[in-house]
Design an enzyme around this catalytic site. Sequence first.
Site, mmCIF file in Angstrom:
data_model
loop_
_atom_site.group_PDB
_atom_site.id
_atom_site.type_symbol
_atom_site.label_atom_id
_atom_site.label_comp_id
_atom_site.label_asym_id
_atom_site.label_seq_id
_atom_site.Cartn_x
_atom_site.Cartn_y
_atom_site.Cartn_z
ATOM 1 N N HIS A 192 9.300 6.775 0.797
ATOM 2 C CA HIS A 192 8.770 7.487 0.256
ATOM 3 C C HIS A 192 7.572 8.520 1.421
ATOM 4 O O HIS A 192 7.077 7.660 2.338
ATOM 5 C CB HIS A 192 7.590 6.681 -0.626
ATOM 6 C CG HIS A 192 8.422 6.249 -1.969
ATOM 7 N ND1 HIS A 192 7.639 6.122 -3.215
ATOM 8 C CD2 HIS A 192 9.542 6.083 -2.407
ATOM 9 C CE1 HIS A 192 8.199 5.946 -4.000
ATOM 10 N NE2 HIS A 192 9.407 6.220 -3.661
ATOM 11 N N TYR A 200 -1.886 6.245 -7.910
ATOM 12 C CA TYR A 200 -2.785 5.411 -8.319
ATOM 13 C C TYR A 200 -4.283 5.507 -8.901
ATOM 14 O O TYR A 200 -5.090 7.387 -8.610
ATOM 15 C CB TYR A 200 -3.804 4.898 -6.617
ATOM 16 C CG TYR A 200 -2.658 4.452 -5.821
ATOM 17 C CD1 TYR A 200 -1.841 4.464 -5.015
ATOM 18 C CD2 TYR A 200 -3.251 3.020 -4.950
ATOM 19 C CE1 TYR A 200 -1.350 4.018 -4.633
ATOM 20 C CE2 TYR A 200 -2.966 1.754 -4.329
ATOM 21 C CZ TYR A 200 -1.066 2.555 -4.293
ATOM 22 O OH TYR A 200 -0.378 1.793 -3.370
ATOM 23 N N PRO A 250 -4.643 -6.083 -3.628
ATOM 24 C CA PRO A 250 -3.441 -5.079 -4.005
ATOM 25 C C PRO A 250 -3.251 -3.643 -3.594
ATOM 26 O O PRO A 250 -3.070 -3.420 -3.533
ATOM 27 C CB PRO A 250 -2.626 -5.231 -4.632
ATOM 28 C CG PRO A 250 -3.058 -5.800 -6.162
ATOM 29 C CD PRO A 250 -4.208 -6.858 -5.401
ATOM 30 N N LYS A 267 -0.764 -3.972 1.228
ATOM 31 C CA LYS A 267 -1.423 -5.036 2.510
ATOM 32 C C LYS A 267 -1.133 -5.722 2.202
ATOM 33 O O LYS A 267 -0.427 -6.391 3.381
ATOM 34 C CB LYS A 267 -2.457 -4.583 3.195
ATOM 35 C CG LYS A 267 -2.963 -3.321 4.235
ATOM 36 C CD LYS A 267 -1.924 -2.974 5.232
ATOM 37 C CE LYS A 267 -2.388 -1.406 4.975
ATOM 38 N NZ LYS A 267 -0.934 -0.576 4.312
ATOM 39 N N TYR A 283 -2.652 3.177 4.762
ATOM 40 C CA TYR A 283 -1.734 3.645 4.061
ATOM 41 C C TYR A 283 -0.480 3.286 4.770
ATOM 42 O O TYR A 283 0.327 1.985 4.470
ATOM 43 C CB TYR A 283 -1.058 4.405 2.728
ATOM 44 C CG TYR A 283 -0.761 3.963 2.050
ATOM 45 C CD1 TYR A 283 -1.257 3.575 1.261
ATOM 46 C CD2 TYR A 283 0.982 4.484 1.500
ATOM 47 C CE1 TYR A 283 -0.800 2.703 0.013
ATOM 48 C CE2 TYR A 283 0.990 3.397 0.855
ATOM 49 C CZ TYR A 283 0.854 3.091 -0.211
ATOM 50 O OH TYR A 283 1.027 2.834 -1.322
HETATM 51 C C1 PHB Z 1 3.956 -2.376 -6.418
HETATM 52 O O1 PHB Z 1 5.196 -2.198 -6.703
HETATM 53 O O2 PHB Z 1 3.410 -3.805 -6.762
HETATM 54 C C2 PHB Z 1 2.832 -2.188 -5.791
HETATM 55 C C3 PHB Z 1 2.703 -0.867 -5.716
HETATM 56 C C4 PHB Z 1 1.560 -1.020 -4.468
HETATM 57 C C5 PHB Z 1 0.463 -1.730 -4.457
HETATM 58 C C6 PHB Z 1 0.801 -3.028 -5.242
HETATM 59 C C7 PHB Z 1 1.307 -3.216 -5.532
HETATM 60 O O3 PHB Z 1 -0.351 -0.759 -3.538
#
Ligand code: PHB
Length: 396
Positions: free
Chosen positions: A72, A201, A293, A297, A385
């Site tokens: 990505h 997000y 989460p 990280k 990120y």
């Molecule tokens: C996930 O795909 O489980 C996931 C992706 C990004 C995040 C947290 C969890 O920031």
Amino acid sequence: MKTQVAIIGAGPSGLLLGQLLHNAGISNVILERQGPDYVLGRIRAGVLEQGMVELLREAGVGQRMDAEGLPHAGFELAFDGRREHIDLKGLTGGQGVMIYGQTEVTRDLMAARADSGATTVYHAENVRPHDMKTGQPYVTYEKDGQQHRLDCDYIAGCDGYHGVARQSIPSEALQVFERVYPFGWLGILADTPPVSDELVYARHERGFALCSMRSPTRTRYYVQVPAEEKVEDWSDERFWEELKSRLPDELAERLVTGPSIEKSIAPLRSFVVEPMQYGRLFLVGDAAHIVPPTGAKGLNLAASDVSTLYNILRKVYAEGRTDLLERYSAICLRRIWKAERFSWWMTSMLHRFPDSDAFSQRIQHTELDYFVGSEAGRRTLAENYVGLPYEPIEDA
Ligand code: PHB
Ligand code: APR
């Protein structure tokens, strides 16, 4: 039994460390409380930083990730009905992340360990490290009702947040830093096509939401819920409705729903212990630190700890550089605290806090609006990120 490095825990930290050490000719034995199916049954993270991708390749376990993982080059922030693209690649000089589930990373590491012939003891009960402050540490455990002793040079505590390694260190030798958030993430896994090619997000007045994925046909979606929420109260229908209500209209309209394969609630916590070493015992990954989460990280920090310990141990065994051992904690903590800060910041900026007043809400909104509206702000988001560089174990 005798080995050079005793590893407690066969999660991603323990398995990756074990593989790297084995390839370097350093013997190790992994002691794991659960069985392999239990370890593989846990649905965890899915975003790998470039540094972790390279470390997996270095360990010789990158083939399936390179074939099936999804690179990505950006992600999206959604708020106020807006969709703002963060061009990771353009903002970081070509870096990105790899979407590849922790379950798959673990599966690949388990297969490589089985091929290597190195010993993993599953269903090891009552694992206890001993004499960490002496030159001859050892670990005891029980298996099938028999008591066993594993003598070693060093012990790696890769046994997660609830493990025994950190708890074996006298509490007066550790300093704990912690923040518990008044909410959790309700997550589901479903065999549906992702709503967008990139992760989304979303900040919304009903609460945070995240659209993630595991493959072009498997999605992982989350909604923020109060900490005391029960998963039994969330039917699939209720989850999908809540998720849609928090997404911009154009995404909500094209969201494909379906039955969940897995559904669970994870609490959000920031946690660090210092130092990460007690004599010949080294804490690695979730045993030493937890992040919420939101910044993706947790798994990546486990990988950078592994990289640091592996590179130090390699020099210890090849060049007798035992002086490097006492640097482990400080090297790891510099990178850990930066990831703790980023994860806390993303969490603070994107979630709804139950006690926040009108002023705080305006500031929170403005922070997001400012960061996505400024080139410097976007770059800050992007460089964190994709992951900050791994710290060198010695000055160049
Ligand atoms: C996930 O795909 O489980 C996931 C992706 C990004 C995040 C947290 C969890 O920031
Ligand atoms: N004895 C032996 N093994 C133990 C013990 C114990 N007393 N306690 C825990 N374990 C095992 C667990 O069963 C688990 O398999 O240690 C392992 C720890 O694995 P994780 O919790 O996955 O921790 P880690 O390997 O550091 O992985 C990093 O990053 O994405 C985040 O939290 C996520 O799991 C992820 C972590």
